[in-house]
Motif scaffolding. Sequence first.
Motif, PDB file in Angstrom:
ATOM      1  N   ARG A  99      68.609  75.244  34.577  1.00 51.47           N
ATOM      2  CA  ARG A  99      69.795  75.557  35.390  1.00 51.47           C
ATOM      3  C   ARG A  99      68.722  74.408  36.983  1.00 51.47           C
ATOM      4  NH1 ARG A  99      70.846  80.824  34.882  1.00 51.47           N
ATOM      5  NH2 ARG A  99      69.790  80.966  37.083  1.00 51.47           N
ATOM      6  N   LEU A 100      68.302  73.390  36.332  1.00 47.82           N
ATOM      7  CA  LEU A 100      67.562  72.600  37.500  1.00 47.82           C
ATOM      8  C   LEU A 100      68.029  72.237  38.432  1.00 47.82           C
ATOM      9  CD1 LEU A 100      65.493  70.157  34.693  1.00 47.82           C
ATOM     10  CD2 LEU A 100      64.524  72.559  35.982  1.00 47.82           C
ATOM     11  N   PRO A 101      67.103  72.319  39.938  1.00 51.55           N
ATOM     12  CA  PRO A 101      68.118  71.810  41.053  1.00 51.55           C
ATOM     13  C   PRO A 101      68.076  70.640  41.323  1.00 51.55           C
ATOM     14  CG  PRO A 101      65.828  72.694  41.130  1.00 51.55           C
ATOM     15  CD  PRO A 101      66.204  72.565  40.449  1.00 51.55           C
ATOM     16  N   TYR A 102      68.029  69.776  40.593  1.00 46.78           N
ATOM     17  CA  TYR A 102      67.735  68.312  40.615  1.00 46.78           C
ATOM     18  C   TYR A 102      69.209  66.965  39.976  1.00 46.78           C
ATOM     19  CZ  TYR A 102      63.551  69.964  40.445  1.00 46.78           C
ATOM     20  OH  TYR A 102      62.511  71.027  40.795  1.00 46.78           O
ATOM     21  N   PRO A 103      69.579  66.525  40.474  1.00 43.73           N
ATOM     22  CA  PRO A 103      70.698  65.252  40.473  1.00 43.73           C
ATOM     23  C   PRO A 103      70.564  64.388  39.058  1.00 43.73           C
ATOM     24  CG  PRO A 103      69.593  64.326  42.240  1.00 43.73           C
ATOM     25  CD  PRO A 103      68.751  65.456  42.053  1.00 43.73           C
ATOM     26  N   ASP A 104      70.635  63.927  38.284  1.00 39.44           N
ATOM     27  CA  ASP A 104      70.628  63.723  36.951  1.00 39.44           C
ATOM     28  C   ASP A 104      70.183  62.114  37.510  1.00 39.44           C
ATOM     29  OD1 ASP A 104      72.729  65.118  35.739  1.00 39.44           O
ATOM     30  OD2 ASP A 104      73.820  64.035  35.260  1.00 39.44           O
ATOM     31  N   ALA A 105      69.298  62.326  36.619  1.00 41.35           N
ATOM     32  CA  ALA A 105      68.354  60.377  36.832  1.00 41.35           C
ATOM     33  C   ALA A 105      66.744  60.604  37.658  1.00 41.35           C
ATOM     34  CB  ALA A 105      68.793  59.148  36.426  1.00 41.35           C
ATOM     35  N   SER A 106      66.542  61.682  38.058  1.00 41.68           N
ATOM     36  CA  SER A 106      65.598  61.600  39.255  1.00 41.68           C
ATOM     37  C   SER A 106      64.958  61.442  39.668  1.00 41.68           C
ATOM     38  CB  SER A 106      66.354  62.964  39.960  1.00 41.68           C
ATOM     39  OG  SER A 106      66.294  64.534  39.442  1.00 41.68           O
ATOM     40  N   PHE A 107      64.021  61.551  37.667  1.00 42.44           N
ATOM     41  CA  PHE A 107      62.375  61.909  38.166  1.00 42.44           C
ATOM     42  C   PHE A 107      62.174  61.113  36.728  1.00 42.44           C
ATOM     43  CE2 PHE A 107      63.433  66.036  38.845  1.00 42.44           C
ATOM     44  CZ  PHE A 107      62.262  66.250  40.040  1.00 42.44           C
ATOM     45  N   ASP A 108      60.535  60.311  36.893  1.00 42.81           N
ATOM     46  CA  ASP A 108      60.557  59.613  35.819  1.00 42.81           C
ATOM     47  C   ASP A 108      60.106  59.861  34.769  1.00 42.81           C
ATOM     48  OD1 ASP A 108      60.678  56.848  37.362  1.00 42.81           O
ATOM     49  OD2 ASP A 108      59.100  56.830  38.659  1.00 42.81           O
ATOM     50  N   ARG A 109      58.750  61.058  35.227  1.00 45.86           N
ATOM     51  CA  ARG A 109      58.156  61.534  34.318  1.00 45.86           C
ATOM     52  C   ARG A 109      58.589  63.391  34.410  1.00 45.86           C
ATOM     53  NH1 ARG A 109      55.602  57.484  35.411  1.00 45.86           N
ATOM     54  NH2 ARG A 109      54.648  56.428  34.889  1.00 45.86           N
ATOM     55  N   VAL A 110      58.280  64.145  33.389  1.00 45.55           N
ATOM     56  CA  VAL A 110      58.004  65.252  33.347  1.00 45.55           C
ATOM     57  C   VAL A 110      57.186  66.167  33.207  1.00 45.55           C
ATOM     58  CG1 VAL A 110      60.266  67.664  32.679  1.00 45.55           C
ATOM     59  CG2 VAL A 110      61.218  65.651  33.328  1.00 45.55           C
ATOM     60  N   LEU A 111      56.822  67.270  33.145  1.00 44.37           N
ATOM     61  CA  LEU A 111      55.753  67.703  32.117  1.00 44.37           C
ATOM     62  C   LEU A 111      56.158  68.567  32.499  1.00 44.37           C
ATOM     63  CD1 LEU A 111      52.616  67.928  31.130  1.00 44.37           C
ATOM     64  CD2 LEU A 111      51.961  68.240  33.491  1.00 44.37           C
ATOM     65  N   SER A 112      55.762  69.872  30.922  1.00 43.57           N
ATOM     66  CA  SER A 112      56.147  71.189  30.737  1.00 43.57           C
ATOM     67  C   SER A 112      54.702  71.386  30.501  1.00 43.57           C
ATOM     68  CB  SER A 112      56.975  71.143  29.549  1.00 43.57           C
ATOM     69  OG  SER A 112      57.539  72.566  29.495  1.00 43.57           O
ATOM     70  N   ALA A 113      53.943  72.476  30.398  1.00 36.07           N
ATOM     71  CA  ALA A 113      52.537  72.540  30.006  1.00 36.07           C
ATOM     72  C   ALA A 113      53.107  74.290  29.638  1.00 36.07           C
ATOM     73  CB  ALA A 113      51.847  72.243  30.937  1.00 36.07           C
ATOM     74  N   PHE A 114      53.090  74.963  28.563  1.00 39.71           N
ATOM     75  CA  PHE A 114      52.622  75.876  28.007  1.00 39.71           C
ATOM     76  C   PHE A 114      53.907  76.984  28.740  1.00 39.71           C
ATOM     77  CE2 PHE A 114      48.580  74.121  28.306  1.00 39.71           C
ATOM     78  CZ  PHE A 114      47.785  74.558  26.612  1.00 39.71           C
TER      79      PHE A 114
END
Length: 125
Positions: free
Chosen positions: A17-32
């Motif tokens: 449930r991310l609290p951000y609008p659609d298409a709001s970031f250039d990059r997303v990082l997921s670490a471990f």
Amino acid sequence: MPRRARPVRFEHGYGQRLPYPDASFDRVLSAFMLHHLEGETRGQTLAEVRRVPRPGGALYLVDFGGDVVGPEGVLARRLGHSARLRHNLGDGVLADLREAGFTESTELAQRVGRLGPVTYYRAAI
């Protein structure tokens, strides 16, 4: 002239449930993080992460797993015994990324450290 760094903001929340609008970031990082998620929560989180990059954006993900060829590291010996970790083996992460709607999912690199194999992925929309 060097570019000024943009401020970084850290926020707490739930991946499904991310609290951000659609298409709001250039990059997303997921670490471990991915190996902590099971079943429906894992799928919901990846689908939600797929929602927030802009067209041409990407997810960069690093986690334990990938192709394991030997018992390198403490974690490598546990990979086959843990359902969450086992799901990261082989092409499990790539399959999950495709199922979530990422169109270009690739393994960038793999390193074996003290804990075991760590794999780096890029998934574009």
